[in-house]
Design a protein around this motif. Sequence first.
Motif, short mmCIF file in Angstrom:
data_model
loop_
_atom_site.label_atom_id
_atom_site.label_comp_id
_atom_site.label_asym_id
_atom_site.label_seq_id
_atom_site.Cartn_x
_atom_site.Cartn_y
_atom_site.Cartn_z
N SER A 19 33.53 25.74 31.36
CA SER A 19 32.55 25.50 30.16
C SER A 19 31.73 27.61 29.71
CB SER A 19 31.72 24.39 29.25
OG SER A 19 30.69 24.88 30.80
N ASP A 20 31.64 27.48 31.34
CA ASP A 20 31.21 29.25 31.92
C ASP A 20 31.50 29.64 33.04
OD1 ASP A 20 28.96 31.10 30.55
OD2 ASP A 20 27.78 30.76 32.53
N PRO A 21 32.20 31.79 32.55
CA PRO A 21 32.79 31.65 33.89
C PRO A 21 31.45 31.72 34.75
CG PRO A 21 32.66 33.46 32.31
CD PRO A 21 31.94 31.88 31.68
N PHE A 22 29.91 30.86 35.12
CA PHE A 22 29.12 31.39 35.74
C PHE A 22 29.68 32.03 37.26
CE2 PHE A 22 30.64 27.32 36.80
CZ PHE A 22 30.22 27.57 38.39
N TYR A 23 30.51 32.30 37.72
CA TYR A 23 30.58 32.45 39.40
C TYR A 23 31.44 33.95 38.92
CZ TYR A 23 35.03 30.22 38.12
OH TYR A 23 36.60 29.84 36.90
N PHE A 24 31.52 34.44 38.02
CA PHE A 24 31.78 35.93 37.69
C PHE A 24 30.27 36.73 37.77
CE2 PHE A 24 36.42 34.04 37.01
CZ PHE A 24 36.18 34.92 37.89
N ASP A 25 30.40 38.16 38.31
CA ASP A 25 28.71 39.21 37.68
C ASP A 25 29.66 39.83 36.84
OD1 ASP A 25 28.01 38.11 39.83
OD2 ASP A 25 28.86 39.88 41.04
N LEU A 26 31.24 39.51 36.17
CA LEU A 26 30.77 40.50 34.89
C LEU A 26 31.88 39.63 34.01
CD1 LEU A 26 32.73 43.21 36.58
CD2 LEU A 26 30.39 43.49 35.37
N PRO A 27 31.48 39.77 32.62
CA PRO A 27 32.67 38.82 32.16
C PRO A 27 34.29 39.08 32.20
CG PRO A 27 30.83 40.34 30.47
CD PRO A 27 30.87 40.92 32.07
N MET A 28 35.09 38.30 31.71
CA MET A 28 36.39 38.07 32.88
C MET A 28 36.42 39.32 31.83
SD MET A 28 38.60 36.50 34.19
CE MET A 28 39.80 35.43 34.72
N LYS A 29 36.75 39.27 30.68
CA LYS A 29 37.73 40.11 29.94
C LYS A 29 37.22 41.68 30.90
CE LYS A 29 34.44 41.10 25.80
NZ LYS A 29 34.90 41.09 25.07
N ILE A 30 36.18 42.32 31.03
CA ILE A 30 35.44 43.26 31.97
C ILE A 30 36.56 43.38 32.63
CG2 ILE A 30 33.92 44.39 32.57
CD1 ILE A 30 32.23 44.03 30.42
N LEU A 31 36.47 42.29 33.93
CA LEU A 31 37.42 42.41 34.88
C LEU A 31 38.83 42.53 34.71
CD1 LEU A 31 36.37 42.05 37.77
CD2 LEU A 31 37.29 38.97 37.56
N VAL A 32 38.99 41.70 34.25
CA VAL A 32 40.71 42.14 33.32
C VAL A 32 41.01 43.85 33.55
CG1 VAL A 32 42.83 42.16 32.03
CG2 VAL A 32 41.43 39.48 33.42
N GLY A 33 40.28 44.30 32.79
CA GLY A 33 39.89 45.81 32.41
C GLY A 33 40.09 46.57 33.27
N ARG A 34 39.30 46.77 34.39
CA ARG A 34 38.96 46.69 35.91
C ARG A 34 40.07 46.80 36.36
NH1 ARG A 34 32.42 47.46 36.61
NH2 ARG A 34 32.56 48.46 34.45
N ILE A 35 40.90 45.79 36.83
CA ILE A 35 41.92 45.41 37.96
C ILE A 35 43.01 46.22 37.45
CG2 ILE A 35 43.67 43.91 37.76
CD1 ILE A 35 40.99 42.06 37.85
N VAL A 36 42.75 46.36 35.82
CA VAL A 36 44.65 47.03 35.03
C VAL A 36 44.33 48.31 35.71
CG1 VAL A 36 45.27 47.67 32.95
CG2 VAL A 36 44.82 44.91 33.37
N ILE A 37 43.01 48.87 35.41
CA ILE A 37 42.73 50.52 35.82
C ILE A 37 43.38 50.97 36.74
CG2 ILE A 37 41.28 52.35 35.72
CD1 ILE A 37 39.64 50.77 32.81
N GLY A 38 42.26 50.13 38.13
CA GLY A 38 42.67 49.97 39.49
C GLY A 38 44.24 50.12 39.30
N LEU A 39 44.80 49.07 39.06
CA LEU A 39 46.27 49.37 39.82
C LEU A 39 46.93 50.91 38.82
CD1 LEU A 39 46.85 45.79 38.65
CD2 LEU A 39 47.00 46.93 41.01
#
Lengths: 340, 118
Positions: free
Chosen positions: A299-319
Motif C-alpha cells: 500500500s505504501d512504497p516505504f522502502y523507497f527514499d524517494l517517491p516512485m515517480k521521481i525515481l523513474v524520472g531520474r533513471i530516465v535522465i540518467g539513461l
Amino acid sequence: MDLIDRYIYAVTRRLPTEQRSDIEKELRGLIEDMLAASADLATKSASGPASDQTNATIRVLKDLGHPALLAARYRGSSQHLIGPEIYFLYTMVMKIVLLATGGGLLIAMIVSLITGAGGNPFTIILETLGSLISGLAAAFGWVTLVFAAIERFSPEKIKLDRDDIFDPLDLPEIPAKKDRIHPSDPIASMIFMLIAMVVASFVPRFVGIFWLDDPASNFIPLFNSAVFMMYLPFILATMAITLTREIGKLVSGRWTLGLALLSLGVEIPSLILTIVMMSNKDLFNDAIFTQIFAWLHQSDPFYFDLPMKILVGRIVIGLGVFGFVVEAVKTFVFWIKRAD
Amino acid sequence: MTDQKLLFENLVSELRRGSLILSVLALLRQPQYGYSLISGLEAFGIAIEAGTLYPLLRRLEKQGLLSSEWAIDQVRPRRYYVLNELGKQTLTHLSDEWQRMNKAMDQLIQAPSSEQGG
C-alpha cells in the motif's frame, strides 16, 4: 494590341518584381520593332489591314515562343527546388516517410480501438482519417523542405553552381568501411523516428498499463495527459530535427567530422527536453503507481527514499545522459582518429 | 526519315548555339538594340530566335560584358547594348579561339579517313 499586352503580362508575371517594368518596356519595344519589320514586308500583301495586323502579331508572338519559356530564359539560373542530383533520394525518402507515417497512424488507430482509450470506435476512425490527412501533408512538406535546403546549401551543390574547375585531387577518399553510412541505417532510423512521432502524439492513449478485467478493459495512462500534451510540440520538434539529421546522413553517405559533430549537436535539444520533462513531478500519473503497488500488495512504497515517480524520472535522465556521453566519446574518438 | 531529319536539325542547332555569343558580341562593337541585332545577324545569314536573343543580351549585361542605355529620342524607346571594355577583351579572346578552332576543324574534316583510324 490586346494580344501583345496579354503576352507581355504572361512573361513578366513570371519574373522577379524588380525586373518586371524594365523587361516589359524593352519587350514591348522589341515586339513593335518586329511588327514594323513584318509590316514592311506585308505592304505588298492584298488582304485587309485589320486581320493582317492580327496575323502579323500572332506570327511575331509565335516567333518569341511560349511566355513561360521566354521568362525562364530571362531568369537564367536553374529554376528547380530539388535538382536531378538528389531527386532520386528525395522520392525514396518521401515514399518511406509517407508509408511510415501512414502505417504509424494506422497502428495507432488499431491500438486505440483495442484499448478503447480514445473513446468510441467511430470517433477513433474519424480522428485517424483526419490525422492521416494532416500527418501526411506535414510529412510531405517537411521532407520537401529538408531536400530544398540540401539543394540550396550543400557545399557540393554550391561548387557545381559556380562552375569551379574540377580537380581530381579534391576527390574524397573512398570512405573506410566503418565510415560508410549504408542507406539502411538512416532509413531504419527514419522509419523508427516517424513511428515514434506518431506514437508520441498518441502517448496519453497508448503508454500505460492495459489489462482485461472481465468483462471490462482497463487502461491507466503513464503520464498526465495535460502535462504531456504541453511538451508534445517540443517532443515532435526534436524528433523532426533528428529526422532531418538522418536525411543528411542518407545524402552524405559517409561519416565526416562535420556530420559527426552535427549529429552530436542534434542530441542536445533532446537531452535538454528529457531532463526538463523528467524533472517535472507532475508528468507522471499517480494512479498508475498506486495500481502497481496495489498489485504488489504494497500500500505504501516505504522502502523507497524517494517517491516512485521521481525515481523513474531520474533513471530516465540518467539513461539519457549516459547515452549522450557515449555518443560524445564516440564523436571525440572519431575526431582524434581524423586528426592523425 | 523524319526522325533522322529531326536529329539532324537538333545537331545543327547545337552546333550553332556555341557560336551564337561570339556572333552577338561581334555585332555589338556598335550599339544595337534587340531587333537591329536580329536583322544584322540575318544580313550575315545567321538566324537567331528573338526569344533566345533578348534574354541573352540581358544575361551578357549581367555578366559584365555589355553596357546598355535607353534611347528615348526615337519612334519608340529602345534599349541599346554595346560592348564595354571587358566585352571587347572577351571578344578578342573568343575570336582568337574561334580562328584556332576553325583551322583545327578544317584540318580534321579534310583529313583522309585512313589517318583518323591511327
